[in-house]
Structures are given as structure tokens and as C-alpha cells.
Design an enzyme around this catalytic site. Structure first.
Site, PDB file in Angstrom:
ATOM      1  N   GLY A 189       0.823  -1.190   0.000  1.00  0.00           N
ATOM      2  CA  GLY A 189       0.000   0.000   0.000  1.00  0.00           C
ATOM      3  C   GLY A 189       0.862   1.246   0.000  1.00  0.00           C
ATOM      4  O   GLY A 189       2.045   1.187   0.356  1.00  0.00           O
TER       5      GLY A 189
ATOM      6  N   GLU B 250       0.381   5.476   0.954  1.00  0.00           N
ATOM      7  CA  GLU B 250      -0.529   6.390   1.652  1.00  0.00           C
ATOM      8  C   GLU B 250      -0.808   7.687   0.897  1.00  0.00           C
ATOM      9  O   GLU B 250      -0.824   8.758   1.499  1.00  0.00           O
ATOM     10  CB  GLU B 250       0.054   6.689   3.039  1.00  0.00           C
ATOM     11  CG  GLU B 250       1.377   7.492   3.050  1.00  0.00           C
ATOM     12  CD  GLU B 250       2.644   6.655   2.993  1.00  0.00           C
ATOM     13  OE1 GLU B 250       2.599   5.532   2.442  1.00  0.00           O
ATOM     14  OE2 GLU B 250       3.689   7.121   3.475  1.00  0.00           O
TER      15      GLU B 250
ATOM     16  N   HIS C 145      -2.972   0.581   8.243  1.00  0.00           N
ATOM     17  CA  HIS C 145      -1.629   1.181   8.166  1.00  0.00           C
ATOM     18  C   HIS C 145      -1.632   2.430   7.278  1.00  0.00           C
ATOM     19  O   HIS C 145      -1.186   3.504   7.702  1.00  0.00           O
ATOM     20  CB  HIS C 145      -0.635   0.132   7.644  1.00  0.00           C
ATOM     21  CG  HIS C 145       0.761   0.634   7.467  1.00  0.00           C
ATOM     22  ND1 HIS C 145       1.754   0.446   8.401  1.00  0.00           N
ATOM     23  CD2 HIS C 145       1.337   1.351   6.462  1.00  0.00           C
ATOM     24  CE1 HIS C 145       2.873   1.017   7.986  1.00  0.00           C
ATOM     25  NE2 HIS C 145       2.646   1.567   6.794  1.00  0.00           N
ATOM     26  N   GLU C 146      -2.160   2.278   6.073  1.00  0.00           N
ATOM     27  CA  GLU C 146      -2.138   3.436   5.159  1.00  0.00           C
ATOM     28  C   GLU C 146      -3.032   4.563   5.683  1.00  0.00           C
ATOM     29  O   GLU C 146      -2.699   5.743   5.550  1.00  0.00           O
ATOM     30  CB  GLU C 146      -2.543   3.021   3.744  1.00  0.00           C
ATOM     31  CG  GLU C 146      -1.733   1.869   3.134  1.00  0.00           C
ATOM     32  CD  GLU C 146      -0.224   1.998   3.264  1.00  0.00           C
ATOM     33  OE1 GLU C 146       0.291   3.135   3.373  1.00  0.00           O
ATOM     34  OE2 GLU C 146       0.455   0.956   3.275  1.00  0.00           O
TER      35      GLU C 146
ATOM     36  N   HIS D 108      -1.224   6.604   8.230  1.00  0.00           N
ATOM     37  CA  HIS D 108      -0.295   7.579   7.635  1.00  0.00           C
ATOM     38  C   HIS D 108      -0.961   8.944   7.437  1.00  0.00           C
ATOM     39  O   HIS D 108      -0.258   9.948   7.265  1.00  0.00           O
ATOM     40  CB  HIS D 108       0.216   7.081   6.284  1.00  0.00           C
ATOM     41  CG  HIS D 108       1.456   6.244   6.346  1.00  0.00           C
ATOM     42  ND1 HIS D 108       2.619   6.657   6.966  1.00  0.00           N
ATOM     43  CD2 HIS D 108       1.730   5.011   5.841  1.00  0.00           C
ATOM     44  CE1 HIS D 108       3.557   5.719   6.823  1.00  0.00           C
ATOM     45  NE2 HIS D 108       3.034   4.705   6.150  1.00  0.00           N
TER      46      HIS D 108
ATOM     47  N   GLU E 221       7.284   5.548   9.378  1.00  0.00           N
ATOM     48  CA  GLU E 221       6.815   4.155   9.381  1.00  0.00           C
ATOM     49  C   GLU E 221       6.657   3.563  10.778  1.00  0.00           C
ATOM     50  O   GLU E 221       5.710   2.822  11.035  1.00  0.00           O
ATOM     51  CB  GLU E 221       7.716   3.280   8.512  1.00  0.00           C
ATOM     52  CG  GLU E 221       7.727   3.672   7.033  1.00  0.00           C
ATOM     53  CD  GLU E 221       6.346   3.625   6.357  1.00  0.00           C
ATOM     54  OE1 GLU E 221       5.442   2.953   6.883  1.00  0.00           O
ATOM     55  OE2 GLU E 221       6.191   4.268   5.308  1.00  0.00           O
TER      56      GLU E 221
ATOM     57  N   ASP F 115      16.358   4.023  -1.036  1.00  0.00           N
ATOM     58  CA  ASP F 115      15.877   2.647  -1.147  1.00  0.00           C
ATOM     59  C   ASP F 115      16.942   1.616  -0.743  1.00  0.00           C
ATOM     60  O   ASP F 115      16.619   0.473  -0.457  1.00  0.00           O
ATOM     61  CB  ASP F 115      15.391   2.375  -2.582  1.00  0.00           C
ATOM     62  CG  ASP F 115      14.341   1.270  -2.625  1.00  0.00           C
ATOM     63  OD1 ASP F 115      13.500   1.230  -1.708  1.00  0.00           O
ATOM     64  OD2 ASP F 115      14.375   0.456  -3.562  1.00  0.00           O
TER      65      ASP F 115
ATOM     66  N   TYR G 102      10.128   0.118  10.404  1.00  0.00           N
ATOM     67  CA  TYR G 102       8.768  -0.295  10.722  1.00  0.00           C
ATOM     68  C   TYR G 102       8.718  -0.986  12.093  1.00  0.00           C
ATOM     69  O   TYR G 102       8.060  -0.525  13.025  1.00  0.00           O
ATOM     70  CB  TYR G 102       8.258  -1.299   9.679  1.00  0.00           C
ATOM     71  CG  TYR G 102       8.019  -0.721   8.305  1.00  0.00           C
ATOM     72  CD1 TYR G 102       6.734  -0.423   7.881  1.00  0.00           C
ATOM     73  CD2 TYR G 102       9.068  -0.485   7.418  1.00  0.00           C
ATOM     74  CE1 TYR G 102       6.491   0.080   6.622  1.00  0.00           C
ATOM     75  CE2 TYR G 102       8.839   0.031   6.151  1.00  0.00           C
ATOM     76  CZ  TYR G 102       7.548   0.313   5.764  1.00  0.00           C
ATOM     77  OH  TYR G 102       7.318   0.830   4.516  1.00  0.00           O
TER      78      TYR G 102
HETATM   79  N1  BES Z   1       4.926   4.313   2.521  1.00  0.00           N
HETATM   80  C1  BES Z   1       5.039   2.907   2.517  1.00  0.00           C
HETATM   81  C2  BES Z   1       5.554   2.360   1.219  1.00  0.00           C
HETATM   82  C3  BES Z   1       6.907   2.909   0.801  1.00  0.00           C
HETATM   83  C4  BES Z   1       7.929   3.078   1.704  1.00  0.00           C
HETATM   84  C5  BES Z   1       7.128   3.237  -0.505  1.00  0.00           C
HETATM   85  C6  BES Z   1       9.157   3.601   1.282  1.00  0.00           C
HETATM   86  C7  BES Z   1       8.347   3.745  -0.921  1.00  0.00           C
HETATM   87  C8  BES Z   1       9.366   3.936  -0.027  1.00  0.00           C
HETATM   88  C9  BES Z   1       3.704   2.225   2.860  1.00  0.00           C
HETATM   89  O1  BES Z   1       2.976   2.909   3.833  1.00  0.00           O
HETATM   90  C10 BES Z   1       4.002   0.878   3.442  1.00  0.00           C
HETATM   91  O2  BES Z   1       4.668   0.839   4.445  1.00  0.00           O
HETATM   92  N2  BES Z   1       3.519  -0.190   2.840  1.00  0.00           N
HETATM   93  C11 BES Z   1       3.700  -1.545   3.309  1.00  0.00           C
HETATM   94  C12 BES Z   1       2.485  -2.051   4.038  1.00  0.00           C
HETATM   95  C13 BES Z   1       2.489  -1.964   5.506  1.00  0.00           C
HETATM   96  C14 BES Z   1       1.275  -2.682   6.087  1.00  0.00           C
HETATM   97  C15 BES Z   1       3.734  -2.363   6.216  1.00  0.00           C
HETATM   98  C16 BES Z   1       3.868  -2.428   2.091  1.00  0.00           C
HETATM   99  O3  BES Z   1       3.757  -1.944   0.983  1.00  0.00           O
HETATM  100  O4  BES Z   1       4.099  -3.630   2.262  1.00  0.00           O
HETATM  101 ZN    ZN Z   2       3.879   2.806   5.759  1.00  0.00          ZN
END
Ligand code: BES
Ligand code: ZN
Length: 602
Positions: A263, A265, A289-290, A293, A312, A371, A379
Site C-alpha cells: 500500500g 498512503e 496502516h495506510e 499515515h 513508518e 531505497d 517499521y
Molecule cells: N509508505 C510505505 C511504502 C513505501 C515506503 C514506498 C518507502 C516507498 C518507499 C507504505 O505505507 C508501506 O509501508 N507499505 C507496506 C504495508 C504496511 C502494512 C507495512 C507495504 O507496501 O508492504
Molecule cells: Zn507505511
């Protein structure tokens, strides 16, 4: 609490954000699916507060056609040399009284944020699809901007596309197609560039309650609305914890399976993978989660990507609090246990990889792409740290603090250092014993996990372990058969991820015969099973694994599966064969990671 403002230092942006303020964007864009390009103009309203002679923006792979100031006055511009991580700075000559800068440009088919899907990659198989993923530093590949989380602006947009398609953005959105193929958007609250988002395709809408709903391809929208029926309750629960939802509507768009994340946000419109639609609402914590955010991240924003854990870690903490209200404490303890188990694994893996510094909450990104340090640490360690604070100051006080924090710092930037100060000032308040227990330095600036830390305990998992142990020692599947009829997705995940790596092949077959993991419709269960299947060389699962890798582009699933294959020469060869077919279906976020996993690039 009184809001303090922080200086924005961002090593991932060329933008001269401390001299020139970007306040509003008007984005006028034409989507060209045939050439996989966007032709657009970005009109920035600026405040040249220090009388700078240049506006510096971030770009990546953009062709700049023309730049004008205010009422169409020509100006000069220069695209500087490309940096492999940051792209190219765009220098535009401006004047002390310049108010408006209009950039006409075109994106490249290779724009890193954008994924152009052919009809085969959609559920409907007839129309193409476009989706974006801007976080962390990819907005610059589709909009020339100051591409750092410390810069916020409002925006309006006008998007033109094929008449049989509809577009949506991280803004006020249409709910129906129109005959013109032109859509207008407005985001009236100031957001950072990484929250700029667009999706376009054959998209339908279905409401869930008054202020929320779901967008998806027409054939999926009903199932999605059923899966997400708890969204209105989630919003109520979230508001009861940390104050009003300030973004008006909350909608979710379910994207085609190549979306690289679970996901994202994007404000007012969470982008989500279809792999969370399990049919039984078992994976909707991701929506919590989203949604969370909307406070942690979208209201109070990490000042730069070294502070990413602030986005996060707080969000995982908040997510689990929402799930506790929605499903009960035992449910959120299962989530917390899985998160803890994942954290121990990640710390071990990153340390073994020779990067212990990347297990600190505040990381050092000098010379690195954000990245490069992406992992579960911000997290799950971030979550555990906040839980540690909660346990030592008491939930009531901590909730009071957080509510004030979100309110005071709404639409502002937060640094790790300022957050530490706030904790000291408002919660620790000179209490040395408490300071020692909270252990800011140990959690935030030290690798690994402080010796004294909360350990989530789920009685459900403890019970399950007993059953699982006797199954493993006896090899008798019937031992878990009855009990498992009531197992939640989380219990299955716990069961599968705690099976011994050397589980014999007969037991693998027996399990599969009974529970059909190889063809599970629950993506989390399937992905855990596939990892085990590769470890055990359980070939029966390989055709399903191949199909999964070609269809699904969610990096969280791809990385462990390809990594497991890559551990043996035969596995690596097989993985590379599959990857040849799968790679064209992936977003750059995913193929850049998997290229490395398979040793195809440095
Ligand atoms: N914002 C993040 C996704 C993200 C982080 C994109 C860093 C690019 C760079 C999003 O909120 C997220 O954490 N998604 C997780 C789900 C969550 C339940 C841990 C995912 O995509 O798995
Ligand atoms: Zn997140």
C-alpha cells in the site's frame, strides 16, 4: 506543546528550498498511452524570499521544452549533469519579484515512478493502465519539483486522456467517467512531492459509507468494497485515538497486481495491491496502516529520508492500535508477534550482510539512495521503540502526548532530534530512571535491539506452537486438521514461518494435500509456502511459483522468493529463466531490487 520549525537539510534533493518557497502547483497533463509518455506543463507559484537568481528543481529523465516566468516572459534554463542517484538539477533563471514559473516538458517511457501496463496486465484485459509510485525520490521523474519531504505545496491538476479511461490522483477525485476524457483535481492541503500520485485506466467506484469508498477495475470493485467494509469503523477508531481525520474523504484504489508495494498512503486515496483481497478481510490491517499515515507521515512528515522511521514506526504503532480497537488485543498481539519475529530476522540478516549501521532507527544515507536501506527496521523496530515508551510512561499519558504531537506538528516537518527533544521535555521531564528505561540512544542511534525491550506475546500463537510441535514430531497432519479450521491468516503465517527448514518432502506433500497451500488464494500464506517450497526443493509448487512471480509485482513477496532461489546454482538458473518473463511486468522499484538479488547488476 509549541510548534518549532526545523531547518530542512536534504541530501536527496538539489532544490534550493531555503531560498525559494514553492507554494502551489498547477499541473496540466496529457497522458499518451501509445508512446508511454506524459506531455505536461507544471506551473509553480513561488515566493522568492531571499531574492535568489535561480530556481533549482529536481528532474529525472524529463525532456524540458520551454520555461516561462509570470505572464509568459521567456527565461533561460539549464539541465545540469545527471547524478546516478539524484537525476538532473534544473536551473531556471528567476528575479526577486518572480511569482510564477511555467515548465513545459515531457516524461520518458522509462520514468522511474510510472508504470504503464498493457491490457494483459489488467483484470479486464482490454484497456491499458497507468500507475505511479513517487516515494521516495521518484516524483522528479514525472514532475519537475523540489523532491524532498521537507517541501510542501497545494496543487490543482487537469488531466486529459483516452475517453474510455478515467484518471484519479492524490486529490479530490471523480467517481464517474465523462465524455470529454478531461478530469480536474484539487489538493487544498499542502503535501510533499512524494505524495503526488496518479492512476488511470478502466476504473469504477463504489462507496463504503459516507466519506469513503473504493476504486478498482469494474470486475473487482464489488469484492474490494466487501473486503474493505470496515474502513468507516477504522476511521472512527483512528479519530478516537489521535484526533480528527483532516483530509475530507478517505478512498482506496485497488491497482493491478504489478503495483510494487502493499500500500501507499497517497492522501485521500490510498494505493493498494489486489493481493490483500483474500475474501475474508484477513489482510486489511494494511488499510489501517495506510490510513494511519494520514496522521503519521502525511500530517507530521519526516524531514528527510534519514528520518524515515518517524513515518513508518509511528504508523505501525498506530496501525496496531486501530486493529486492537477493531479486532481486540489478542488480534493486535498476533500482528505484533509477527512483526517482532520479522524484526529479529531482519536484524540478523542485515548484520550478517555487514551493514549493522542500517539497523539503527536513524540511518546514514550519505551517498546512498534512500531505497538502499529499505527494510523492516524502521517499521518494526520503530514500532517496538514506541511500544517501549508506551509501556514505561503508561498508555494514557503516551496517547495524550501523541495526540498533541499530531495536532501541533500537522503539516510540518519532524526530525529525529526534535522528536527526542519533545519526548524529553514532555514525557521524561528529567526523570533519570525513566530516561534509562526509554533509552533513546539505545533505540535510535545504536545498531540491533536494546537488551531490555518489550516482547509481544500472543496466547493464540503459544497454543498453536504446542500443536505444531506434535505435528512435526509425529508427522501426522490430522493433529492440526481440526484446530486449523478456525485459524486466521496470521495463525497460518505463524505456523508456516516456524516450520523447520528441513521439513521432509513427504510432510510437505501431506500438508499441501490437506491444505492446498500451493494454490492458496491468500497471498501471504502462498508467499510463505513458496519460500519453504524452494528451500525444500518441493517441485510440485514450482509451476504455481512461476505463475505468481509473473503476475505479482509486489516487492515484499518477490524479494524473499527470488533470494531463496538464488541460494543454489540450480535455483538461480531457474529464477533467471522465470525473471526473463516476469521482469517486463514489474515496476522499476521491484526490478531494480530483483536485478541485484539475482546478481544481474552490482
Ligand atoms: N509508505 C510505505 C511504502 C513505501 C515506503 C514506498 C518507502 C516507498 C518507499 C507504505 O505505507 C508501506 O509501508 N507499505 C507496506 C504495508 C504496511 C502494512 C507495512 C507495504 O507496501 O508492504
Ligand atoms: Zn507505511
Amino acid at each position: 506543546m509549541e510548534a518549532q520549525s526545523v531547518d530542512i537539510i536534504d541530501i536527496h534533493s538539489f532544490g534550493n528550498m531555503n531560498d525559494v518557497v514553492l507554494s502551489h502547483l498547477f499541473w496540466d497533463a496529457q497522458l499518451n498511452f501509445d508512446s508511454r509518455t506524459i506531455e505536461a506543463s507544471a506551473a509553480w507559484t513561488i515566493d522568492n524570499k531571499n531574492g535568489a537568481d535561480k530556481l533549482i528543481l529536481d528532474t529525472e529523465n524529463l525532456t524540458i521544452k520551454n520555461v516561462t516566468l509570470d505572464k509568459g516572459h521567456k527565461t533561460t534554463f539549464e539541465l545540469m549533469e545527471a547524478d546516478p542517484v539524484l537525476g538532473r538539477a534544473l536551473h531556471i533563471q528567476i528575479y526577486p519579484d518572480t511569482k510564477n514559473v511555467v515548465i513545459e516538458y515531457e516524461t520518458s517511457p522509462e520514468a522511474s515512478a510510472l508504470q504503464w501496463l498493457n491490457p494483459q496486465q489488467t483484470a479486464g484485459k482490454v484497456h491499458p493502465f497507468l500507475l505511479s509510485q513517487s516515494q521516495a525520490i521518484m516524483a522528479r521523474s514525472w514532475i519537475p519539483c523540489m523532491d524532498g519531504p521537507g517541501v510542501r505545496f497545494t496543487y490543482d491538476a487537469k488531466v486529459t486522456l483516452d475517453k474510455d479511461l478515467m484518471a484519479v490522483m492524490s486529490a479530490s477525485n471523480p467517481t464517474k467517467k465523462n465524455d470529454e476524457g478531461v478530469y480536474n483535481f484539487s489538493m487544498k492541503q499542502a503535501i510533499p512531492s512524494y505524495l503526488m500520485a496518479i492512476a488511470a485506466g478502466d476504473i469504477a467506484f463504489q462507496g463504503i459509507g459516507k466519506n469513503s469508498g473504493v476504486y478498482a477495475e469494474p470486475s473487482l470493485v464489488e469484492a474490494a468494497a466487501a473486503e474493505f467494509e470496515d474502513i468507516p469503523q477504522m476511521i472512527t477508531d483512528a479519530e478516537s485515538l489521535y484526533g480528527p481525520y483532516t483530509w475530507d474523504r478517505y478512498d482506496v484504489i485497488v491497482l493491478p497486481p504489478s503495483f510494487p508495494f502493499g500500500g501507499m498512503e497517497n492522501p485521500r486515496l490510498t494505493f493498494a495491491t489486489p493481493t490483500i483481497i483474500a475474501g475474508d478481510k484477513s489482510l486489511v490491517a494494511l488499510v489501517a496502516h495506510e490510513l494511519a499515515h494520514s496522521w503519521s507521515g502525511n500530517l507530521v512528515t519526516n524531514s528527510n529520508w534519514e528520518d524515515f522511521w518517524l513515518n513508518e514506526g509511528f504508523t505501525v504503532y498506530f496501525e496496531q492500535r486501530i486493529m486492537e480497537l477493531l479486532r481486540g488485543r489478542e488480534y493486535s498481539e498476533m500482528l505484533a508477534s509477527l512483526s517482532y519475529q520479522g524484526l529479529l530476522g531482519e536484524i540478523a540478516a542485515i548484520t550478517e550482510d555487514g551493514r549493522p549501521g542500517d539497523t539503527r532507527l536513524k540511518v546514514n544515507l550519505d551517498g546512498r539512495h534512500p531505497d538502499d536501506t529499505f527494510s523492516g527496521i524502521p517499521y518494526d523496530k520503530g514500532y517496538l521503540f514506541l511500544r517501549n515508551v508506551e509501556e514505561h510512561v503508561g498508555r494514557e499519558r503516551f496517547d495524550g502526548f501523541l495526540k498533541t504531537y499530531f495536532n501541533t506538528y500537522a503539516f510540518k516537518s519532524m526530525t529525529t532530534e526534535l522528536f527526542e527533544e519533545l519526548l524529553e521535555e514532555h514525557l521524561i521531564q528529567g526523570d533519570e530512571e525513566l530516561a534509562e528505561k526509554i533509552n533513546l540512544k539505545g533505540w535510535i542511534h545504536t545498531a540491533g535491539l536494546p537488551e531490555s525491550h518489550p516482547i509481544p506475546v500472543s496466547s493464540t500463537f503459544t497454543e498453536l506452537e504446542t500443536l505444531s510441535d506434535s505435528f512435526i514430531s509425529s508427522g501426522d497432519v490430522s493433529i492440526i486438521k481440526d484446530a486449523s479450521e478456525k485459524w486466521s491468516s496470521q495463525e497460518w503465517q505463524y505456523f508456516l514461518t516456524n516450520l523447520p527448514d528441513d521439513l521432509n518432502l513427504n510432510l510437505m506433500s501431506a500438508l499441501d494435500a490437506e491444505f492446498n497451500f500451493t494454490n492458496s488464494g491468500n497471498s501471504e500464506i502462498a508467499a510463505d509456502w513458496y519460500e519453504l517450497a524452494i528451500k525444500r526443493n518441493y517441485e510440485e509448487a514450482f509451476p504455481a511459483i512461476e505463475e505468481f512471480l509473473i503476475r505479482v509485482g509486489r516487492r515484499k513477496f518477490l524479494t524473499p522468493i527470488y533470494s531463496e532461489f538464488a541460494k543454489t546454482p540450480g535455483g538461480l538458473a531457474r529464477a533467471i529463466q522465470i525473471y526473463e518473463k516476469a521482469r517486463p511486468n514489474y515496476h522499476s522499484v521491484s526490478y531494480n531490487t530483483i536485478d541485484k538479488v539475482l546478481g544481474l547488476v552490482e
